[in-house]
Design a protein around this motif. Structure first.
Motif, PDB file in Angstrom:
ATOM      1  N   PHE A 240     -37.328  38.970  30.190  1.00  0.00           N
ATOM      2  CA  PHE A 240     -36.623  39.004  31.487  1.00  0.00           C
ATOM      3  C   PHE A 240     -36.328  37.832  32.098  1.00  0.00           C
ATOM      4  O   PHE A 240     -36.720  37.414  33.404  1.00  0.00           O
ATOM      5  CB  PHE A 240     -37.695  39.903  32.291  1.00  0.00           C
ATOM      6  N   LEU A 241     -35.466  36.858  31.483  1.00  0.00           N
ATOM      7  CA  LEU A 241     -35.082  35.656  32.177  1.00  0.00           C
ATOM      8  C   LEU A 241     -34.104  36.142  33.157  1.00  0.00           C
ATOM      9  O   LEU A 241     -33.795  35.210  34.332  1.00  0.00           O
ATOM     10  CB  LEU A 241     -34.299  34.873  31.108  1.00  0.00           C
ATOM     11  N   SER A 242     -33.233  37.284  33.084  1.00  0.00           N
ATOM     12  CA  SER A 242     -32.474  37.767  34.401  1.00  0.00           C
ATOM     13  C   SER A 242     -33.227  38.973  34.664  1.00  0.00           C
ATOM     14  O   SER A 242     -33.448  39.912  33.736  1.00  0.00           O
ATOM     15  CB  SER A 242     -31.023  37.833  33.750  1.00  0.00           C
ATOM     16  N   THR A 243     -33.251  39.357  35.945  1.00  0.00           N
ATOM     17  CA  THR A 243     -33.870  40.606  36.552  1.00  0.00           C
ATOM     18  C   THR A 243     -32.843  41.765  36.310  1.00  0.00           C
ATOM     19  O   THR A 243     -31.644  41.762  36.639  1.00  0.00           O
ATOM     20  CB  THR A 243     -34.161  40.468  37.928  1.00  0.00           C
ATOM     21  N   PRO A 244     -33.285  42.932  35.468  1.00  0.00           N
ATOM     22  CA  PRO A 244     -32.387  44.124  35.418  1.00  0.00           C
ATOM     23  C   PRO A 244     -32.128  44.682  36.782  1.00  0.00           C
ATOM     24  O   PRO A 244     -32.752  44.498  37.815  1.00  0.00           O
ATOM     25  CB  PRO A 244     -33.256  44.928  34.429  1.00  0.00           C
ATOM     26  N   LYS A 245     -31.061  45.141  36.779  1.00  0.00           N
ATOM     27  CA  LYS A 245     -30.550  45.918  37.928  1.00  0.00           C
ATOM     28  C   LYS A 245     -31.383  46.732  38.750  1.00  0.00           C
ATOM     29  O   LYS A 245     -31.309  47.008  39.942  1.00  0.00           O
ATOM     30  CB  LYS A 245     -29.214  46.545  37.762  1.00  0.00           C
ATOM     31  N   SER A 246     -32.154  47.352  37.792  1.00  0.00           N
ATOM     32  CA  SER A 246     -33.188  48.490  38.343  1.00  0.00           C
ATOM     33  C   SER A 246     -34.434  47.512  38.872  1.00  0.00           C
ATOM     34  O   SER A 246     -35.340  48.318  39.385  1.00  0.00           O
ATOM     35  CB  SER A 246     -33.596  49.434  37.225  1.00  0.00           C
ATOM     36  N   GLY A 247     -34.336  46.230  38.620  1.00  0.00           N
ATOM     37  CA  GLY A 247     -35.660  45.600  39.257  1.00  0.00           C
ATOM     38  C   GLY A 247     -36.723  45.426  38.234  1.00  0.00           C
ATOM     39  O   GLY A 247     -36.575  46.211  37.197  1.00  0.00           O
ATOM     40  N   LEU A 248     -37.500  44.978  38.559  1.00  0.00           N
ATOM     41  CA  LEU A 248     -38.653  44.799  37.552  1.00  0.00           C
ATOM     42  C   LEU A 248     -40.225  44.626  38.269  1.00  0.00           C
ATOM     43  O   LEU A 248     -40.300  43.923  39.152  1.00  0.00           O
ATOM     44  CB  LEU A 248     -38.667  43.364  36.903  1.00  0.00           C
ATOM     45  N   VAL A 249     -41.203  45.282  37.883  1.00  0.00           N
ATOM     46  CA  VAL A 249     -42.497  45.493  38.137  1.00  0.00           C
ATOM     47  C   VAL A 249     -43.351  44.900  37.167  1.00  0.00           C
ATOM     48  O   VAL A 249     -43.624  45.525  36.169  1.00  0.00           O
ATOM     49  CB  VAL A 249     -42.943  46.816  38.766  1.00  0.00           C
ATOM     50  N   ASP A 250     -43.926  43.701  37.122  1.00  0.00           N
ATOM     51  CA  ASP A 250     -44.785  43.035  36.227  1.00  0.00           C
ATOM     52  C   ASP A 250     -46.251  43.169  36.653  1.00  0.00           C
ATOM     53  O   ASP A 250     -46.743  42.639  37.388  1.00  0.00           O
ATOM     54  CB  ASP A 250     -44.398  41.680  35.961  1.00  0.00           C
TER      55      ASP A 250
END
Length: 418
Positions: free
Chosen positions: A325-335
């Motif tokens: 996830f070096l670039s955040t997906p368009k749907s966002g990211l919850v880690d």
């Protein structure tokens, strides 16, 4: 779309004139009378070397990557003359054995990317002035690390680190407070000057104020105004607040905590209207040096069309060591993650588990488990091993994305600093 803010304009104007201020101050301080040769001959040199072997098994690549690389960084700092000091260091990365990995510039596209190109380049070259009270001015190519490197970092994990061209000011005149302001016009990225992606041209204003006078923590407020010359639709302005610290619960037991929130929107010549948020929540316990932490980091999505990005960060330190996830997906990211760390017989040990999900919708982006062990033989020599495994959990959307495929990565390294 917004025009470049008056904050950035003011910072750029001030720091752009700063070399003249330094020259005048240095002249009045008697730099002409000081022996410049003494500044050079009485300086100090440094050498930092790191050998690393990295193996990558990526389901999206035809072959595995086996990168055996050696990095040498030679530096020299002059003695101070009339409050002026210079510093320069050069990096050289070479491949030890066959070039069996995709360095991004060597054409080995059948293998996974290991972004350690074998090149030689100027890493840092700056002039620092300390003639103003409790203030340091730095002009030129320099390493920058702010807070936990989430927004501004040096990507020190890679063999060719990230440095910045520009001017910065660090002031500590207020009690328990460090203020960092600067104007940056280029990021020298990890891909090296030989790559089209090696330089990131920009007009970026940074402002970070950290206060450490609280009994159980420190607080930072920051503003990062990033205008990208060749990617105007990725230009953003980010404002945030971070609080982190620890508090005693009993003898040998401390509570650990971090709270952070930031908001990001379009900036400069960006034709898109962006509105996205970020938060980081972490809580843990330290029992005589053994730490257990639970946390969640969210890089928000703007109606599934764009997501919160941190292009100048040390990204390897966040969202998993496999770098899905070096670039955040368009749907966002919850880690959502849990970690356990401690020291056994002088060896620093860590285990961490991540569960990744989208911000918009309910997509499961997979999970990662990682183990790391590092050991310092003395002040000069250290070594480490690390392993991380990413499981895409059958995720089938966005087939061109890295998180669509499983990957295993392993590292062994030895480092010496003189």
């Amino acid at each position: 779309m917004t025009t470049r803010s008056t904050i950035t304009t003011a910072v750029r104007s001030y720091l752009g004139k700063a070399p003249l201020v330094v020259a005048v101050a240095a002249f009045s301080g008697g730099i002409c009378a000081a022996p410049i040769t003494d500044a050079i001959t009485n300086g100090t040199s440094s050498l930092d070397t790191r050998y690393r072997y990295e193996n990558v098994d990526d389901d999206g690549a035809q072959d595995d990557a086996r990168a055996s690389t050696l990095r040498a960084r030679l530096g020299y700092e002059t003695a101070e003359v009339a409050n002026l000091k210079g510093y320069l260091d050069v990096e050289h990365v070479t491949s030890v054995g066959p070039d069996n990995y995709n360095s991004t510039i060597n054409g080995r596209t059948s293998r996974p990317v290991v972004a350690d190109p074998t090149e030689t380049e100027l890493n840092q070259a700056y002039l620092a002035y300390s003639g103003l009270a409790e203030t340091k001015l730095t002009f030129g190519r320099q390493r920058l690390k702010l807070d936990n490197d989430r927004f501004i970092g040096n990507v020190g994990w890679r063999q060719n680190e990230q440095t910045f061209d520009g001017s910065t000011l660090v002031n500590t005149s207020l009690p328990d407070t460090t203020i960092t302001a600067g104007y940056l016009y280029n990021a020298n990225r990890i891909f090296s000057d030989a790559s089209p992606k090696g330089d990131l041209a920009m007009d970026t204003g940074i402002l970070n104020a950290q206060y450490e006078g609280l009994e159980y923590g420190s607080v930072s407020a920051y503003s990062y105004l990033i205008a990208l010359d060749n990617k105007p639709d990725d230009s953003t302005k980010t404002f945030g607040l971070r609080y982190t610290g620890d508090a005693p619960l009993s003898d040998g037991v401390n509570a650990l905590y971090t709270l952070e929130y930031a908001h990001q929107s379009d900036y400069d010549d960006n034709t898109r209207s962006l509105d996205q948020s970020y938060y980081s929540l972490e809580a843990g316990i330290d029992m005589s040096g053994v730490q257990f932490k639970l946390g969640q980091e969210m890089l928000g999505s703007d109606d599934d069309t764009a997501a919160f990005q941190t292009p100048l960060a040390t990204l390897h330190a966040f969202n998993g060591f496999t770098d899905r996830f070096l670039s955040t997906p368009k749907s966002g990211l919850v880690d959502s993650y849990a970690s356990l760390s401690g020291t056994l017989s002088g060896v620093d040990l860590m285990a961490v588990y991540h569960q990744f999900d989208s911000d918009e919708g309910s997509d499961d982006y997979g999970s990662e488990a990682a183990l790391q062990a590092t050991y310092s033989l003395n002040e000069t020599y250290s070594l480490g091993v690390k392993y991380a495994a990413y499981d895409a959990d059958g995720y089938s959307q966005d087939a061109d994305k890295a998180f669509n495929r499983d990957a295993d990565k392993g590292w062994v390294w030895v480092q010496a600093s003189f």
